[in-house]
Design a protein around this motif. Structure first.
Motif, short mmCIF file in Angstrom:
data_model
loop_
_atom_site.label_atom_id
_atom_site.label_comp_id
_atom_site.label_asym_id
_atom_site.label_seq_id
_atom_site.Cartn_x
_atom_site.Cartn_y
_atom_site.Cartn_z
N GLU A 196 107.17 101.06 18.53
CA GLU A 196 106.04 100.43 19.19
C GLU A 196 104.84 101.38 19.12
OE1 GLU A 196 107.21 98.24 23.02
OE2 GLU A 196 108.73 99.81 22.83
N PHE A 197 103.66 100.82 18.99
CA PHE A 197 102.48 101.66 18.86
C PHE A 197 101.22 100.84 19.09
CE2 PHE A 197 104.11 100.20 14.79
CZ PHE A 197 103.04 99.55 14.23
N ASP A 198 100.11 101.52 19.30
CA ASP A 198 98.79 100.89 19.38
C ASP A 198 98.04 101.16 18.09
OD1 ASP A 198 99.14 99.96 22.00
OD2 ASP A 198 98.40 101.83 22.86
N ILE A 199 97.27 100.18 17.63
CA ILE A 199 96.37 100.34 16.50
C ILE A 199 94.94 100.31 17.03
CG2 ILE A 199 95.48 99.31 14.37
CD1 ILE A 199 98.16 100.48 13.88
N LEU A 200 94.18 101.35 16.69
CA LEU A 200 92.79 101.40 17.14
C LEU A 200 91.95 100.38 16.38
CD1 LEU A 200 90.71 102.80 18.96
CD2 LEU A 200 90.28 104.40 17.07
N HIS A 201 91.29 99.52 17.11
CA HIS A 201 90.39 98.50 16.57
C HIS A 201 89.00 98.69 17.15
CE1 HIS A 201 94.15 96.50 15.53
NE2 HIS A 201 93.50 95.49 14.97
N TYR A 202 88.07 97.92 16.64
CA TYR A 202 86.81 97.72 17.35
C TYR A 202 86.54 96.23 17.38
CZ TYR A 202 83.53 96.46 13.57
OH TYR A 202 82.85 95.81 12.57
N ALA A 203 85.84 95.82 18.41
CA ALA A 203 85.42 94.43 18.54
C ALA A 203 83.90 94.38 18.57
CB ALA A 203 86.00 93.79 19.79
N ALA A 204 83.35 93.29 18.10
CA ALA A 204 81.90 93.10 18.10
C ALA A 204 81.59 91.67 18.55
CB ALA A 204 81.32 93.35 16.72
N VAL A 205 80.51 91.55 19.30
CA VAL A 205 80.05 90.24 19.77
C VAL A 205 78.55 90.15 19.55
CG1 VAL A 205 79.90 91.16 22.12
CG2 VAL A 205 79.91 88.70 21.77
N ALA A 206 78.10 89.00 19.13
CA ALA A 206 76.66 88.74 19.00
C ALA A 206 76.37 87.37 19.60
CB ALA A 206 76.22 88.78 17.54
N ARG A 207 75.42 87.34 20.53
CA ARG A 207 75.02 86.08 21.15
C ARG A 207 73.62 85.72 20.68
NH1 ARG A 207 74.35 84.80 27.67
NH2 ARG A 207 74.05 82.52 27.45
N LEU A 208 73.46 84.50 20.18
CA LEU A 208 72.17 83.99 19.74
C LEU A 208 71.84 82.75 20.55
CD1 LEU A 208 73.74 85.35 17.19
CD2 LEU A 208 71.90 84.36 15.85
N LYS A 209 70.63 82.65 21.04
CA LYS A 209 70.21 81.49 21.82
C LYS A 209 69.39 80.53 20.95
CE LYS A 209 70.40 80.93 25.79
NZ LYS A 209 69.71 81.59 26.92
N LYS A 210 69.54 79.26 21.22
CA LYS A 210 68.80 78.23 20.50
C LYS A 210 67.30 78.35 20.80
CE LYS A 210 68.59 73.18 20.03
NZ LYS A 210 69.21 71.89 20.39
N ARG A 211 66.51 78.41 19.74
CA ARG A 211 65.07 78.50 19.91
C ARG A 211 64.47 77.13 20.20
NH1 ARG A 211 62.69 83.26 18.16
NH2 ARG A 211 63.92 84.59 16.75
N LYS A 212 63.28 77.12 20.73
CA LYS A 212 62.52 75.88 20.87
C LYS A 212 61.58 75.79 19.67
CE LYS A 212 62.71 75.67 25.91
NZ LYS A 212 61.92 75.61 27.17
N LEU A 213 61.93 74.92 18.73
CA LEU A 213 61.12 74.78 17.52
C LEU A 213 59.88 73.96 17.79
CD1 LEU A 213 63.85 74.16 14.79
CD2 LEU A 213 62.84 76.32 15.54
N GLN A 214 58.78 74.38 17.21
CA GLN A 214 57.57 73.60 17.34
C GLN A 214 57.60 72.43 16.37
OE1 GLN A 214 54.27 76.26 16.75
NE2 GLN A 214 54.62 77.36 18.67
#
Length: 265
Positions: free
Chosen positions: A246-264
């Protein structure tokens, strides 16, 4: 369904349907922290309608179902969707076998659209106006990713080296921690409002790590059956000699949040 892209694995074709059984068994590996980060953003929770693109075996909807959102998942692979349905029988999650580019729900159907471990496979020029259309005002596009860190974890590095022996053009190797890349074409429709990258340890046994590696694009989704069997033989031997039970594997996680723009208009 075979997929090929000159920017991925040197154009070598792959089919996630070939590895669906292993994917269902061995790739539901995100730790609680991964989901809690999403909840802390106020996303994918009670009162929200969420579309998960490239859902695979429904890992994200299944694990976040308890937070109360109404989930829909789509994936290009029918076999992946078959596994998702089997694993989601005690939920009311809806699944559809359709590519992200052909996903067509009514205008303003969703509060959140997620893409976990799959965003780079999409035709961004084509899909962005559709995601914009399907999101409600003030809706969010949430892009998620997790990968092992081969330059910091010896077991991950050894397993990765063996994949490259059989699949030298596999572009999933050599990962380092970095923000999720957002194509320029997204900026017309969405405004980046948040990103985070963080390290985390993921628990494995020899069997589950072997299964997780076999279910990656560089092995089970792309190699001929004879080469998969040979890779398995070598990988099992490698782990027996270099990894504890048994063991742990080092990972990384990434998150990106984008908001909907108000288009003209």
């Amino acid at each position: 369904m075979d997929i090929s892209d000159k920017n991925i694995d040197g154009g070598k074709s792959f089919d996630w349907g070939r590895t669906s059984a292993d994917y269902a068994k061995f790739r539901d590996i995100y730790p609680d922290e991964f989901y809690e980060k999403i909840v802390k953003l106020g996303l994918c929770v009670n009162g929200q309608s969420v579309l998960d693109l490239g859902t695979g075996t429904g890992v994200l909807p299944r694990n976040m179902y308890k937070y109360g959102a109404e989930w829909t998942g789509t994936d290009i692979s029918e076999k992946q969707i078959e596994q998702a349905v089997l694993l989601s029988q005690e939920t009311d999650i809806s699944y559809y076998a359709v590519s992200a580019e052909k996903t067509c729900f009514p205008d303003e159907s969703f509060d959140v659209i997620t893409a976990c471990q799959c965003f780079w496979y999409f035709d961004h020029e084509k899909i962005m106006p559709e995601l914009y259309r399907m999101l409600r005002d003030d809706g969010s596009l949430l892009i998620l990713y997790m990968a092992w860190l081969p330059f910091e974890d010896k077991i991950a590095a050894a397993s990765e080296k063996l994949v490259l022996k059989y699949n030298p053009l596999w572009s999933g190797a050599g990962e380092r921690m970095h923000p999720i890349d957002i194509p320029e074409c997204c900026n017309k429709y969405f405004e980046p409002v948040y990103h985070e990258e963080y390290r985390l340890k993921v628990y494995f046994t020899r069997e589950s790590w072997h299964g997780r590696m076999k279910a990656c694009r560089g092995v089970g989704a792309s190699l001929p059956e004879a080469e998969i069997r040979e890779w398995e033989r070598e990988h099992i031997k490698l782990l027996s000699e270099t990894a504890p039970d048994e063991f742990d594997i080092l990972h990384y996680a990434a998150v990106a949040r984008l908001k909907k723009r108000k288009l003209q208009s």
